[in-house]
Scaffold this motif. Structure first.
Motif, PDB file in Angstrom:
ATOM      1  N   TYR A 245       0.857  -1.193   0.000  1.00 32.77           N
ATOM      2  CA  TYR A 245       0.000   0.000   0.000  1.00 32.77           C
ATOM      3  C   TYR A 245       0.892   1.242   0.000  1.00 32.77           C
ATOM      4  O   TYR A 245       1.862   1.329   0.760  1.00 32.77           O
ATOM      5  CB  TYR A 245      -0.900   0.012   1.231  1.00 32.77           C
ATOM      6  CG  TYR A 245      -1.935  -1.087   1.251  1.00 32.77           C
ATOM      7  CD1 TYR A 245      -3.239  -0.862   0.825  1.00 32.77           C
ATOM      8  CD2 TYR A 245      -1.604  -2.366   1.701  1.00 32.77           C
ATOM      9  CE1 TYR A 245      -4.184  -1.867   0.843  1.00 32.77           C
ATOM     10  CE2 TYR A 245      -2.549  -3.385   1.711  1.00 32.77           C
ATOM     11  CZ  TYR A 245      -3.832  -3.123   1.283  1.00 32.77           C
ATOM     12  OH  TYR A 245      -4.766  -4.128   1.300  1.00 32.77           O
ATOM     13  N   GLY A 246       0.511   2.225  -0.843  1.00 37.15           N
ATOM     14  CA  GLY A 246       1.400   3.350  -1.058  1.00 37.15           C
ATOM     15  C   GLY A 246       1.091   4.634  -0.312  1.00 37.15           C
ATOM     16  O   GLY A 246       1.946   5.511  -0.229  1.00 37.15           O
ATOM     17  N   ALA A 247      -0.129   4.810   0.207  1.00 30.16           N
ATOM     18  CA  ALA A 247      -0.490   6.086   0.832  1.00 30.16           C
ATOM     19  C   ALA A 247       0.327   6.293   2.109  1.00 30.16           C
ATOM     20  O   ALA A 247       0.367   5.428   2.986  1.00 30.16           O
ATOM     21  CB  ALA A 247      -1.978   6.131   1.147  1.00 30.16           C
ATOM     22  N   THR A 248       0.956   7.444   2.233  1.00 31.54           N
ATOM     23  CA  THR A 248       1.862   7.709   3.349  1.00 31.54           C
ATOM     24  C   THR A 248       1.119   8.246   4.569  1.00 31.54           C
ATOM     25  O   THR A 248       0.007   8.757   4.462  1.00 31.54           O
ATOM     26  CB  THR A 248       2.915   8.742   2.935  1.00 31.54           C
ATOM     27  OG1 THR A 248       2.243   9.997   2.673  1.00 31.54           O
ATOM     28  CG2 THR A 248       3.673   8.295   1.694  1.00 31.54           C
ATOM     29  N   PRO A 249       1.749   8.157   5.744  1.00 27.51           N
ATOM     30  CA  PRO A 249       1.147   8.761   6.934  1.00 27.51           C
ATOM     31  C   PRO A 249       0.880  10.257   6.769  1.00 27.51           C
ATOM     32  O   PRO A 249      -0.154  10.762   7.222  1.00 27.51           O
ATOM     33  CB  PRO A 249       2.193   8.482   8.025  1.00 27.51           C
ATOM     34  CG  PRO A 249       2.838   7.201   7.579  1.00 27.51           C
ATOM     35  CD  PRO A 249       2.926   7.321   6.090  1.00 27.51           C
ATOM     36  N   ASP A 250       1.809  10.993   6.147  1.00 26.59           N
ATOM     37  CA  ASP A 250       1.605  12.435   5.958  1.00 26.59           C
ATOM     38  C   ASP A 250       0.346  12.712   5.150  1.00 26.59           C
ATOM     39  O   ASP A 250      -0.426  13.634   5.456  1.00 26.59           O
ATOM     40  CB  ASP A 250       2.816  13.055   5.253  1.00 26.59           C
ATOM     41  CG  ASP A 250       4.031  13.152   6.162  1.00 26.59           C
ATOM     42  OD1 ASP A 250       3.854  13.013   7.391  1.00 26.59           O
ATOM     43  OD2 ASP A 250       5.140  13.344   5.645  1.00 26.59           O
ATOM     44  N   TYR A 251       0.129  11.925   4.120  1.00 25.13           N
ATOM     45  CA  TYR A 251      -1.071  12.076   3.299  1.00 25.13           C
ATOM     46  C   TYR A 251      -2.322  11.810   4.125  1.00 25.13           C
ATOM     47  O   TYR A 251      -3.325  12.513   4.015  1.00 25.13           O
ATOM     48  CB  TYR A 251      -0.983  11.127   2.113  1.00 25.13           C
ATOM     49  CG  TYR A 251      -2.206  11.098   1.226  1.00 25.13           C
ATOM     50  CD1 TYR A 251      -2.636  12.241   0.558  1.00 25.13           C
ATOM     51  CD2 TYR A 251      -2.925   9.917   1.039  1.00 25.13           C
ATOM     52  CE1 TYR A 251      -3.753  12.199  -0.275  1.00 25.13           C
ATOM     53  CE2 TYR A 251      -4.034   9.879   0.208  1.00 25.13           C
ATOM     54  CZ  TYR A 251      -4.438  11.019  -0.442  1.00 25.13           C
ATOM     55  OH  TYR A 251      -5.536  10.978  -1.255  1.00 25.13           O
ATOM     56  N   PHE A 252      -2.275  10.787   4.978  1.00 26.49           N
ATOM     57  CA  PHE A 252      -3.416  10.485   5.829  1.00 26.49           C
ATOM     58  C   PHE A 252      -3.684  11.623   6.809  1.00 26.49           C
ATOM     59  O   PHE A 252      -4.837  11.904   7.157  1.00 26.49           O
ATOM     60  CB  PHE A 252      -3.203   9.165   6.569  1.00 26.49           C
ATOM     61  CG  PHE A 252      -3.978   8.026   5.966  1.00 26.49           C
ATOM     62  CD1 PHE A 252      -4.953   7.361   6.672  1.00 26.49           C
ATOM     63  CD2 PHE A 252      -3.731   7.628   4.662  1.00 26.49           C
ATOM     64  CE1 PHE A 252      -5.674   6.328   6.115  1.00 26.49           C
ATOM     65  CE2 PHE A 252      -4.434   6.594   4.080  1.00 26.49           C
ATOM     66  CZ  PHE A 252      -5.413   5.947   4.814  1.00 26.49           C
ATOM     67  N   GLY A 253      -2.614  12.282   7.263  1.00 29.62           N
ATOM     68  CA  GLY A 253      -2.808  13.431   8.127  1.00 29.62           C
ATOM     69  C   GLY A 253      -3.572  14.540   7.430  1.00 29.62           C
ATOM     70  O   GLY A 253      -4.500  15.143   7.996  1.00 29.62           O
ATOM     71  N   GLU A 254      -3.202  14.810   6.179  1.00 28.31           N
ATOM     72  CA  GLU A 254      -3.905  15.833   5.406  1.00 28.31           C
ATOM     73  C   GLU A 254      -5.366  15.447   5.185  1.00 28.31           C
ATOM     74  O   GLU A 254      -6.269  16.280   5.286  1.00 28.31           O
ATOM     75  CB  GLU A 254      -3.206  16.020   4.053  1.00 28.31           C
ATOM     76  CG  GLU A 254      -1.778  16.543   4.142  1.00 28.31           C
ATOM     77  CD  GLU A 254      -1.064  16.450   2.806  1.00 28.31           C
ATOM     78  OE1 GLU A 254      -1.731  16.131   1.808  1.00 28.31           O
ATOM     79  OE2 GLU A 254       0.159  16.683   2.759  1.00 28.31           O
ATOM     80  N   CYS A 255      -5.581  14.165   4.883  1.00 28.24           N
ATOM     81  CA  CYS A 255      -6.941  13.704   4.600  1.00 28.24           C
ATOM     82  C   CYS A 255      -7.817  13.699   5.844  1.00 28.24           C
ATOM     83  O   CYS A 255      -9.044  13.840   5.748  1.00 28.24           O
ATOM     84  CB  CYS A 255      -6.902  12.306   3.987  1.00 28.24           C
ATOM     85  SG  CYS A 255      -6.221  12.279   2.310  1.00 28.24           S
ATOM     86  N   ALA A 256      -7.206  13.538   7.019  1.00 29.60           N
ATOM     87  CA  ALA A 256      -7.989  13.501   8.255  1.00 29.60           C
ATOM     88  C   ALA A 256      -8.767  14.798   8.439  1.00 29.60           C
ATOM     89  O   ALA A 256      -9.952  14.785   8.792  1.00 29.60           O
ATOM     90  CB  ALA A 256      -7.069  13.249   9.451  1.00 29.60           C
ATOM     91  N   ARG A 257      -8.114  15.920   8.207  1.00 24.84           N
ATOM     92  CA  ARG A 257      -8.808  17.209   8.348  1.00 24.84           C
ATOM     93  C   ARG A 257      -9.851  17.394   7.254  1.00 24.84           C
ATOM     94  O   ARG A 257     -10.916  17.974   7.494  1.00 24.84           O
ATOM     95  CB  ARG A 257      -7.800  18.361   8.337  1.00 24.84           C
ATOM     96  CG  ARG A 257      -6.902  18.387   9.557  1.00 24.84           C
ATOM     97  CD  ARG A 257      -6.103  19.678   9.647  1.00 24.84           C
ATOM     98  NE  ARG A 257      -6.943  20.828   9.988  1.00 24.84           N
ATOM     99  CZ  ARG A 257      -7.211  21.224  11.226  1.00 24.84           C
ATOM    100  NH1 ARG A 257      -6.730  20.551  12.263  1.00 24.84           N
ATOM    101  NH2 ARG A 257      -7.949  22.293  11.439  1.00 24.84           N
ATOM    102  N   ALA A 258      -9.553  16.883   6.058  1.00 20.65           N
ATOM    103  CA  ALA A 258     -10.548  16.962   4.979  1.00 20.65           C
ATOM    104  C   ALA A 258     -11.784  16.144   5.337  1.00 20.65           C
ATOM    105  O   ALA A 258     -12.917  16.575   5.098  1.00 20.65           O
ATOM    106  CB  ALA A 258      -9.937  16.475   3.665  1.00 20.65           C
ATOM    107  N   PHE A 259     -11.580  14.971   5.931  1.00 19.32           N
ATOM    108  CA  PHE A 259     -12.718  14.160   6.376  1.00 19.32           C
ATOM    109  C   PHE A 259     -13.519  14.893   7.448  1.00 19.32           C
ATOM    110  O   PHE A 259     -14.757  14.877   7.446  1.00 19.32           O
ATOM    111  CB  PHE A 259     -12.233  12.821   6.932  1.00 19.32           C
ATOM    112  CG  PHE A 259     -11.926  11.790   5.880  1.00 19.32           C
ATOM    113  CD1 PHE A 259     -12.841  11.495   4.886  1.00 19.32           C
ATOM    114  CD2 PHE A 259     -10.729  11.095   5.908  1.00 19.32           C
ATOM    115  CE1 PHE A 259     -12.567  10.536   3.920  1.00 19.32           C
ATOM    116  CE2 PHE A 259     -10.442  10.135   4.951  1.00 19.32           C
ATOM    117  CZ  PHE A 259     -11.352   9.855   3.953  1.00 19.32           C
TER     118      PHE A 259
END
Length: 641
Positions: A245-259
């Motif tokens: 799986y390629g999605a990085t933790p940093d990307y998930f951090g950005e997406c958390a606020r978008a969610f």
């Protein structure tokens, strides 16, 4: 003592934990065993994973019981241990959580998107048995996850509401079409579940963050119940026998606020996520002020009868229809030089256009006709890419060839057909005069729109290339003579978006040794990488078609970079696309693609354009640009000589 989960979710956002099964796999535990049995055999391992997620910032832990039901445990001879496994799981999670986190009893779909031979009565019995065991140890909530159809979810929810009033979280695994497998829109499904007692509704698995965000956009306005999201770490890539799986933790951090901005109150991770992903999300959500729930808003009426069962499959609401029909004209089918011959003489353009996901071929044929008019040399059609069901590329390839006089280049995936089906498929292509193919492994079925489907993989990409070339010798896969020889020109895929380019080239050399006649790359978004590819492949004696896919929007750029295996965007490209959408986004995408083409055309004659979201006009513009630039460059060279 912790307040009721419902009360907490009314006023704040809770961070959930991440994956259990894929994380155990990453830690070195083999597939093919029951990870749920670890609750009895290795409670230390499961407890340690819970503590890692807790230390990362999770405030809701799921028990290790996703597949701990009678039906799935019976495959390992563990059906007599349903109660023991579930009760042990709750004890392990509660010991790790203490007063720091809620413990949710995880209950997975039994059918899992398959039409398994399990009756409604059996489903009810199995769900009741597992739920009762979880409740007996005092879970704070029940979490129903990775359900694909509303009918099965209603059965599980009904059993829960017969036994308890603890909070129940109901999560679907759906693709971006935003419908359950039994045909309901997400607003309809949510409405039915809230009416029948669900306290939280949401999504998990199947898709990465962007896919789930796309479905969330269809749920207009804030809900009157909290929403939960547990996305995968992007799409999985199958590399050397392992899922990555390629999605990085940093990307998930950005997406958390978008969610959170979209109204999610419970945010965690599913397949491929790790404590590092959860830590990034927890950090990103620190101090986030949740908006009040919309107490007055009602979801759409579900229009379901109380007696609906899984044996009654409601019809999906039509997504809108239009008259279908193929574009006529386009000239007769005539013998053309192969692409491998053309590319030696001039810039040669292949454009990919995805077959439709429905029965309307009108726009596809319209796009194919426009691309032919622009002067492309071949139209390439994927074979259910990303494991999403689409119309047969054999049928559309024949229509493109017979009605438009345009050469089809069809993909053939190892995923969907065994040796028998693969040879039969290739024989059909030969009979239709479709002689250019691209051999690919194919994305695993479990990550597509029919996750219950089997991935066959009788052949590797190396083997399928050899077998197709064997048909050119007039010999079948079984070694029997075929009375005449096929004439396939076989391509191979190449992903240059890797850390060690030389290793990817070594793999490419093996494909060429297997018989590949030409190479098509994944999309490249960095001019320096194009130059590096030229240098790294200069010793190869087969043509390479450099992949260019114009970006459609800023969101599209982020999705491709973070969630799609084999695609990496440069920081500069991502910055230029940031925030752009609609015509403005597509215009910038075309501009960036032209800059990439300037470099690509300097080093390669082969150009492979991919079409985003059926915006074929973008690749019409790029094809015109290639033809005009090629003429200017030729004229300039003539003057110099």
């Amino acid at each position: 003592m912790k307040p009721d989960l419902r009360t907490t979710l009314e006023r704040e956002i809770i961070v959930g934990d991440g994956a259990m099964g894929t994380y155990l796999y990453q830690l070195g535990f083999p597939v093919g065993i029951s990870y749920e049995e670890f609750n009895l055999l290795r409670p230390d391992v499961i407890g340690d994973i819970h503590r890692r997620y807790l230390d990362a910032g999770a405030r809701l832990l799921e028990t290790n019981t996703f597949s701990a039901n009678y039906y799935k445990l019976s495959k390992f001879g563990l059906e007599a241990k349903v109660e023991d496994i579930n009760r042990a799981a709750v004890r392990i999670a509660k010991q790790a959580a203490g007063e720091r986190a809620y413990v949710a009893g995880a209950v997975g779909s039994i059918r899992g998107g398959k039409r398994a031979n399990v009756t409604v009565q059996e489903l009810g019995k199995y769900f009741e048995q597992q739920i009762a065991a979880l409740l007996s140890e005092g879970v704070d909530a029940l979490l129903f996850e990775t359900f694909y159809d509303l009918g099965e979810m209603r059965i599980a929810l009904g059993q829960a509401r017969k036994l308890t009033d603890v909070p129940v979280i109901c999560q679907f695994a759906v693709d971006q079409i935003g419908r359950t497998l039994d045909g309901f829109t997400i607003p309809q499904a949510f409405g039915a579940l809230v009416e029948e007692g669900a306290d939280v509704v949401g999504f998990n698995c199947h898709s990465g963050p962007k896919g789930i965000m796309g479905v969330m956009d269809d749920v207009e306005g804030p809900l009157n119940v909290p929403m939960s999201v547990f996305p995968n770490a992007g799409l999985a890539d199958y590399i050397d026998g392992e899922y990555v799986y390629g999605a990085t933790p940093d990307y998930f951090g950005e997406c958390a606020r978008a969610f959170a901005d979209l109204g999610a109150r419970l945010i965690g991770g599913c397949c491929g996520t790790t404590p590092e992903h959860i830590a990034a999300m927890a950090k990103a959500l620190e101090g986030y002020a949740a908006q009040p729930l919309a107490k007055e808003r009602k979801l759409p009426e579900p229009h379901l009868s109380a007696s609906v069962s899984l044996n009654e499959q409601p019809n999906a609401v039509p997504a809108g229809s239009s008259e279908t029909g193929a574009v006529s004209g386009g000239g007769e089918n005539r013998k053309l030089p192969s692409l491998t011959e053309l590319v030696k003489e001039r810039h040669t353009v292949i454009v990919e256009l995805d077959p439709p996901r429905d029965l309307d071929i009108g726009k596809f044929m319209e796009g194919a006709a426009a691309l032919k008019e622009a002067g492309i040399d071949a139209l390439t059609l994927a074979d259910n890419s990303l494991a999403v069901t689409r119309m047969s590329n054999m049928a559309l390839g024949h229509l493109v060839q017979s009605q438009l006089g345009l050469r089809p280049l069809v993909h053939i995936a190892c995923r969907d057909r065994n040796l028998i089906g693969t040879q039969s498929h290739m024989m059909g292509f030969d009979a239709l005069g479709i002689d250019h193919v691209l051999a690919v492994t194919g994305d695993p079925a479990r990550f597509g729109d029919l996750p219950g489907a089997s991935s066959v993989y009788d052949l590797t990409s190396f083997e399928i290339i050899r077998m197709i070339k064997q048909l050119n010798e007039g010999i079948s896969f079984s070694g029997k003579p075929l009375k005449q020889k096929a004439k396939f020109v076989v391509g191979a895929a190449f992903n240059p978006n890797v850390k060690h380019l030389h290793k990817a080239v070594e793999r490419l050399e093996k494909k060429i040794a297997s018989g590949a006649d030409y190479i098509m790359t994944q999309p490249v978004y960095d001019p320096e990488l194009i130059v590096a590819i030229k240098q790294a492949t200069a010793h190869l004696d087969v043509p390479i078609f450099i992949g260019i896919m114009p970006l459609a929007s800023g969101k599209n750029a982020e999705y491709l970079h973070n969630e799609v295996p084999g695609i990496q965007l440069s920081d500069e490209v991502r910055k230029r696309m940031e925030g752009l959408q609609g015509e403005e986004g597509r215009a910038m995408g075309v501009e960036i693609a032209k800059e990439l083409l300037d470099t690509a055309m300097e080093h390669f004659n082969g150009i492979y354009l991919m079409t985003p979201f059926m915006f074929y006009e973008m690749n019409v513009a790029l094809t015109n640009y290639i033809r005009e630039k090629s003429k200017r460059d030729s004229a300039h060279l003539s003057r110099l000589s």
